[in-house]
Design a protein around this motif. Structure first.
Motif, PDB file in Angstrom:
ATOM      1  N   GLY A  31       0.795  -1.229   0.000  1.00  0.00           N
ATOM      2  CA  GLY A  31       0.000   0.000   0.000  1.00  0.00           C
ATOM      3  C   GLY A  31       0.824   1.274   0.000  1.00  0.00           C
ATOM      4  O   GLY A  31       0.275   2.365   0.050  1.00  0.00           O
ATOM      5  N   LEU A  34       0.110   2.858  -3.465  1.00  0.00           N
ATOM      6  CA  LEU A  34      -1.315   3.027  -3.756  1.00  0.00           C
ATOM      7  C   LEU A  34      -2.034   3.911  -2.736  1.00  0.00           C
ATOM      8  O   LEU A  34      -2.819   4.792  -3.123  1.00  0.00           O
ATOM      9  N   HIS A  75      10.407  -5.180   1.542  1.00  0.00           N
ATOM     10  CA  HIS A  75      11.787  -4.741   1.309  1.00  0.00           C
ATOM     11  C   HIS A  75      12.659  -5.122   2.506  1.00  0.00           C
ATOM     12  O   HIS A  75      13.809  -5.525   2.343  1.00  0.00           O
ATOM     13  N   ASP A 100      12.514   4.417   3.561  1.00  0.00           N
ATOM     14  CA  ASP A 100      12.980   4.463   4.945  1.00  0.00           C
ATOM     15  C   ASP A 100      12.530   3.184   5.648  1.00  0.00           C
ATOM     16  O   ASP A 100      11.830   2.352   5.064  1.00  0.00           O
ATOM     17  N   VAL A 103       8.784   2.384   5.528  1.00  0.00           N
ATOM     18  CA  VAL A 103       8.348   2.007   4.174  1.00  0.00           C
ATOM     19  C   VAL A 103       8.776   0.564   3.891  1.00  0.00           C
ATOM     20  O   VAL A 103       8.013  -0.229   3.340  1.00  0.00           O
ATOM     21  N   GLY A 111       4.666  -5.225  -5.439  1.00  0.00           N
ATOM     22  CA  GLY A 111       4.051  -3.917  -5.657  1.00  0.00           C
ATOM     23  C   GLY A 111       4.970  -2.997  -6.433  1.00  0.00           C
ATOM     24  O   GLY A 111       4.534  -2.272  -7.333  1.00  0.00           O
ATOM     25  N   SER A 112       6.261  -3.057  -6.119  1.00  0.00           N
ATOM     26  CA  SER A 112       7.214  -2.182  -6.793  1.00  0.00           C
ATOM     27  C   SER A 112       7.331  -2.543  -8.270  1.00  0.00           C
ATOM     28  O   SER A 112       7.332  -1.670  -9.141  1.00  0.00           O
ATOM     29  N   ALA A 120      11.789   3.911  -9.402  1.00  0.00           N
ATOM     30  CA  ALA A 120      11.864   2.858  -8.387  1.00  0.00           C
ATOM     31  C   ALA A 120      13.189   2.113  -8.500  1.00  0.00           C
ATOM     32  O   ALA A 120      13.791   2.050  -9.570  1.00  0.00           O
ATOM     33  N   LEU A 154       1.850  -6.485 -17.769  1.00  0.00           N
ATOM     34  CA  LEU A 154       0.738  -7.091 -17.017  1.00  0.00           C
ATOM     35  C   LEU A 154      -0.601  -6.751 -17.661  1.00  0.00           C
ATOM     36  O   LEU A 154      -0.839  -5.618 -18.074  1.00  0.00           O
ATOM     37  N   ILE A 159      -1.805 -11.030 -11.542  1.00  0.00           N
ATOM     38  CA  ILE A 159      -1.123 -10.863 -10.250  1.00  0.00           C
ATOM     39  C   ILE A 159       0.334 -11.306 -10.365  1.00  0.00           C
ATOM     40  O   ILE A 159       0.615 -12.432 -10.807  1.00  0.00           O
ATOM     41  N   PRO A 184      15.769   7.471  -6.468  1.00  0.00           N
ATOM     42  CA  PRO A 184      16.946   7.768  -7.281  1.00  0.00           C
ATOM     43  C   PRO A 184      16.669   8.743  -8.429  1.00  0.00           C
ATOM     44  O   PRO A 184      15.635   8.667  -9.078  1.00  0.00           O
TER      45      PRO A 184
HETATM   46  C1  LIG Z   1       7.969   7.796   1.763  1.00  0.00           C
HETATM   47  C2  LIG Z   1       8.188   6.778   0.670  1.00  0.00           C
HETATM   48  C3  LIG Z   1       9.439   6.636   0.104  1.00  0.00           C
HETATM   49  C4  LIG Z   1       9.666   5.695  -0.895  1.00  0.00           C
HETATM   50  N1  LIG Z   1      10.921   5.614  -1.434  1.00  0.00           N
HETATM   51  C5  LIG Z   1      11.168   4.707  -2.417  1.00  0.00           C
HETATM   52  C6  LIG Z   1      12.459   4.580  -2.999  1.00  0.00           C
HETATM   53  O1  LIG Z   1      13.413   5.267  -2.617  1.00  0.00           O
HETATM   54  N2  LIG Z   1      12.622   3.663  -3.980  1.00  0.00           N
HETATM   55  C7  LIG Z   1      11.600   2.860  -4.406  1.00  0.00           C
HETATM   56  O2  LIG Z   1      11.817   2.031  -5.280  1.00  0.00           O
HETATM   57  N3  LIG Z   1      10.376   2.951  -3.875  1.00  0.00           N
HETATM   58  C8  LIG Z   1      10.125   3.848  -2.887  1.00  0.00           C
HETATM   59  N4  LIG Z   1       8.871   3.940  -2.345  1.00  0.00           N
HETATM   60  C9  LIG Z   1       7.811   3.067  -2.865  1.00  0.00           C
HETATM   61  C10 LIG Z   1       7.748   1.786  -2.076  1.00  0.00           C
HETATM   62  O3  LIG Z   1       8.876   0.995  -2.341  1.00  0.00           O
HETATM   63  C11 LIG Z   1       6.475   1.002  -2.421  1.00  0.00           C
HETATM   64  O4  LIG Z   1       6.250   0.183  -1.319  1.00  0.00           O
HETATM   65  C12 LIG Z   1       6.544   0.147  -3.644  1.00  0.00           C
HETATM   66  O5  LIG Z   1       6.911   0.853  -4.769  1.00  0.00           O
HETATM   67  C13 LIG Z   1       5.179  -0.460  -3.954  1.00  0.00           C
HETATM   68  O6  LIG Z   1       5.020  -1.615  -3.227  1.00  0.00           O
HETATM   69  P1  LIG Z   1       3.725  -1.848  -2.364  1.00  0.00           P
HETATM   70  O7  LIG Z   1       3.760  -3.261  -1.920  1.00  0.00           O
HETATM   71  O8  LIG Z   1       3.646  -0.820  -1.336  1.00  0.00           O
HETATM   72  O9  LIG Z   1       2.591  -1.683  -3.472  1.00  0.00           O
HETATM   73  P2  LIG Z   1       1.109  -1.109  -3.420  1.00  0.00           P
HETATM   74  O10 LIG Z   1       1.119   0.320  -3.092  1.00  0.00           O
HETATM   75  O11 LIG Z   1       0.274  -2.015  -2.602  1.00  0.00           O
HETATM   76  O12 LIG Z   1       0.710  -1.307  -4.950  1.00  0.00           O
HETATM   77  C14 LIG Z   1       1.338  -0.574  -5.991  1.00  0.00           C
HETATM   78  C15 LIG Z   1       0.682  -0.915  -7.321  1.00  0.00           C
HETATM   79  O13 LIG Z   1       0.953  -2.261  -7.693  1.00  0.00           O
HETATM   80  C16 LIG Z   1      -0.247  -3.046  -7.767  1.00  0.00           C
HETATM   81  N5  LIG Z   1       0.089  -4.338  -7.143  1.00  0.00           N
HETATM   82  C17 LIG Z   1       0.543  -4.532  -5.863  1.00  0.00           C
HETATM   83  N6  LIG Z   1       0.888  -5.825  -5.691  1.00  0.00           N
HETATM   84  C18 LIG Z   1       0.637  -6.462  -6.871  1.00  0.00           C
HETATM   85  C19 LIG Z   1       0.811  -7.812  -7.321  1.00  0.00           C
HETATM   86  N7  LIG Z   1       1.327  -8.771  -6.528  1.00  0.00           N
HETATM   87  N8  LIG Z   1       0.454  -8.109  -8.597  1.00  0.00           N
HETATM   88  C20 LIG Z   1      -0.043  -7.157  -9.417  1.00  0.00           C
HETATM   89  N9  LIG Z   1      -0.214  -5.860  -9.056  1.00  0.00           N
HETATM   90  C21 LIG Z   1       0.135  -5.508  -7.789  1.00  0.00           C
HETATM   91  C22 LIG Z   1      -1.297  -2.239  -7.039  1.00  0.00           C
HETATM   92  O14 LIG Z   1      -2.578  -2.475  -7.564  1.00  0.00           O
HETATM   93  C23 LIG Z   1      -0.836  -0.814  -7.295  1.00  0.00           C
HETATM   94  O15 LIG Z   1      -1.244  -0.378  -8.555  1.00  0.00           O
HETATM   95  C24 LIG Z   1       8.608   4.860  -1.335  1.00  0.00           C
HETATM   96  C25 LIG Z   1       7.353   4.986  -0.769  1.00  0.00           C
HETATM   97  C26 LIG Z   1       7.127   5.935   0.230  1.00  0.00           C
HETATM   98  C27 LIG Z   1       5.757   6.046   0.830  1.00  0.00           C
END
Ligand SMILES: Cc1cc2nc3c(=O)[nH]c(=O)nc-3n(C[C@H](O)[C@H](O)[C@H](O)COP(=O)(O)OP(=O)(O)OC[C@H]3O[C@@H](n4cnc5c(N)ncnc54)[C@H](O)[C@@H]3O)c2cc1C
Ligand code: FES
Ligand code: FES
Lengths: 272, 164
Positions: A31, A34, A75, A100, A103, A111-112, A120, A154, A159, A184
């Motif tokens: 999340g 998202l 992560h 951080d 996160v 998700g990433s 990313a 995708l 998924i 970055p």
């Molecule tokens: C303060 C902050 C700093 C951050 N800094 C960085 C950084 O330095 N580098 C970096 O790379 N990222 C960074 N991020 C992003 C972080 O790594 C996210 O967690 C990541 O990009 C998304 O992973 P999530 O599991 O949170 O995905 P979600 O937010 O849950 O989902 C992201 C998207 O992917 C889809 N999705 C999720 N899981 C799946 C799945 N299994 N199959 C298909 N679709 C899916 C969702 O529907 C949505 O569209 C940061 C985020 C924050 C809030």
């Protein structure tokens, strides 16, 4: 945030079924991309399908040739996994350099990779380590998977279940962070593989998302040293330019980060 | 609407809330625990940090429904009655706060950090680990001092407990 309805499946099959029945739906893993987008009303799914309780998306397995990471692994879990640190230390280091500590406790590799933010970290590793993105429908080679800015191969409702990485002979990652967002501005993952090939993947800088730097790959395949990259300049026309840095600046950063990655194999280094 | 059931600071709570309710709003508006703050809308400041199932998370970036079934510890859950938690005591002793707005999140992050590093912290690690917590007032020096001091106290307490 607009109204939404929360669903909590416990299997892949149930998650996929909920998605197709819901009509307007989005998966949510950590999340951490998202939910911020929903808070700003940039994203508004009527149904949220939480993948955090789907056991099939957990786990890490490592063989001599391959590291396979479940899409639901955070992560922090990847950064702390002894088997990942042992097989591909730069990959564990990359995971530990994302965002951080808070996160990293929730954000996931699935998700990433699904989101494919042009800044990313993970996409660079997937591409440089000749990765494969596995889904509930098929396996997609990294070279076919990343299509553009926030765009992947995708399909609707597909998924990501696992991400597989080829274990390299040597690999390194170096990134220069945007001082405000901390993502970055240029991140370069360099990997030398057992067959003699070298893959160099760049995130944060390209104007159509993560990409391979072919000229750098050729130079490093002939001479795997930082000096081999001297004088290689990427074309600013292919780079992102914005208030944080011009395209010329980013092109320059890419070469500097590529050199630092080669000089620090087995590590992931973040500058600024 | 969703029925959200949580253990908060050791107490079971259940409320019917809108599915879009963020965990931080659940804590502040629905169960009255206002120690957890909101300082930004970009998930960057860390004023909202709580522990969810034993890990520090930003409660502004988790839905209460996602957390349901889990265990939450907030700043209100750290002290034992009148006795401040060692990290709280160290923030007071070392002037680790000025306006106090960021402090609950700083302290929850510090407790998590000390646990993850088993108290083996140095200044560089603390500064690096504070990436997700922003303070507008202090310049961080005294926050870092307080965390290092608390890590030392907690290590000593652990050693004493192990010896007994
Ligand atoms: C303060 C902050 C700093 C951050 N800094 C960085 C950084 O330095 N580098 C970096 O790379 N990222 C960074 N991020 C992003 C972080 O790594 C996210 O967690 C990541 O990009 C998304 O992973 P999530 O599991 O949170 O995905 P979600 O937010 O849950 O989902 C992201 C998207 O992917 C889809 N999705 C999720 N899981 C799946 C799945 N299994 N199959 C298909 N679709 C899916 C969702 O529907 C949505 O569209 C940061 C985020 C924050 C809030
Ligand atoms: S309010 Fe949660 S990070 Fe700022
Ligand atoms: S003490 Fe004021 S924001 Fe930190």
């Amino acid at each position: 945030m607009y109204q939404t309805t929360y669903h909590r499946p416990t299997s892949l099959a149930e998650a996929a079924r909920l998605f197709s029945e819901a009509g307007d739906a989005a998966y949510v893993s950590g999340g951490h991309t998202l939910i911020p987008a929903m808070k700003l009303r940039l994203s508004a799914a009527a149904n949220l399908i939480d993948l955090r309780h789907v056991g099939e998306l957990k786990g890490i397995s490592v063989t001599a040739d391959e590291v396979a990471i479940g899409a639901g692994m955070t992560h922090a879990e990847v950064a702390g996994a002894a088997e990942v640190k042992g097989a591909i230390p730069a990959l564990a280091g990359l995971a530990g350099s994302i965002g951080d500590a808070q996160v990293r406790h929730l954000g996931t590799i699935g998700g990433s990779v699904a989101n494919n933010d042009p800044a990313a970290d993970y996409p660079s590793a997937v591409l440089a380590l000749a990765g494969t993105v596995e889904t509930d429908r098929r396996a997609i080679a990294a070279d076919d998977y990343f299509v553009g800015l926030y765009e992947t191969a995708l399909e609707e409702g597909e998924i990501v279940t696992r991400v597989r990485f080829r274990v390299p002979e040597a690999a390194g990652y170096a990134k220069f962070r945007n001082p405000a967002s901390r993502y970055p501005m240029a991140g370069v993952f360099v990997a030398r593989h057992g067959d003699g090939s070298v893959r160099v993947a760049v995130t944060g800088a390209g104007n159509s998302g993560v990409f391979r730097a072919a000229e750098m790959e050729r130079a490093l395949a002939a001479d795997f040293s930082a000096d081999a990259l001297k004088g290689i300049a990427l074309d600013p026309a292919d780079m992102m330019g914005d208030i944080h840095g011009s395209a010329e600046y980013r092109a320059h950063l890419v070469t500097v980060m590529a050199r630092r990655a080669v000089q620090n194999l087995g590590q992931a280094l973040a500058f600024v | 609407m969703s029925r959200v059931e949580l253990t908060v600071n050791g107490r079971s709570v259940a409320r019917e809330v809108e599915d879009r309710t963020l965990l931080v709003h659940f804590l502040r508006d629905h169960i009255g625990l206002t120690g957890t703050h909101v300082g930004c809308d970009t998930s960057q400041c860390g004023a909202c940090v709580v522990h969810l199932d034993g890990r520090a998370v930003k409660s502004c970036t988790v839905l209460a429904a996602q957390a349901s079934g889990g265990e939450v510890v907030t700043i209100e859950g750290l002290a034992a009655g009148e006795d401040l938690h060692p990290v709280q005591a160290a923030f007071r002793e070392h002037h680790g706060l000025q306006c106090g707005y960021c402090t609950p999140g700083m302290i929850m992050s510090a407790v998590d950090m000390i646990r993850r590093y088993d108290g083996q912290l140095d200044e560089k690690t603390v500064r690096h680990e504070l990436e997700g917590n922003i303070c507008r007032c202090t310049g961080y020096h005294n926050i870092v001092k307080a965390i290092l001091a608390a890590a030392g106290t907690m290590r000593q307490e652990d050693m004493r407990a192990a010896a007994e």
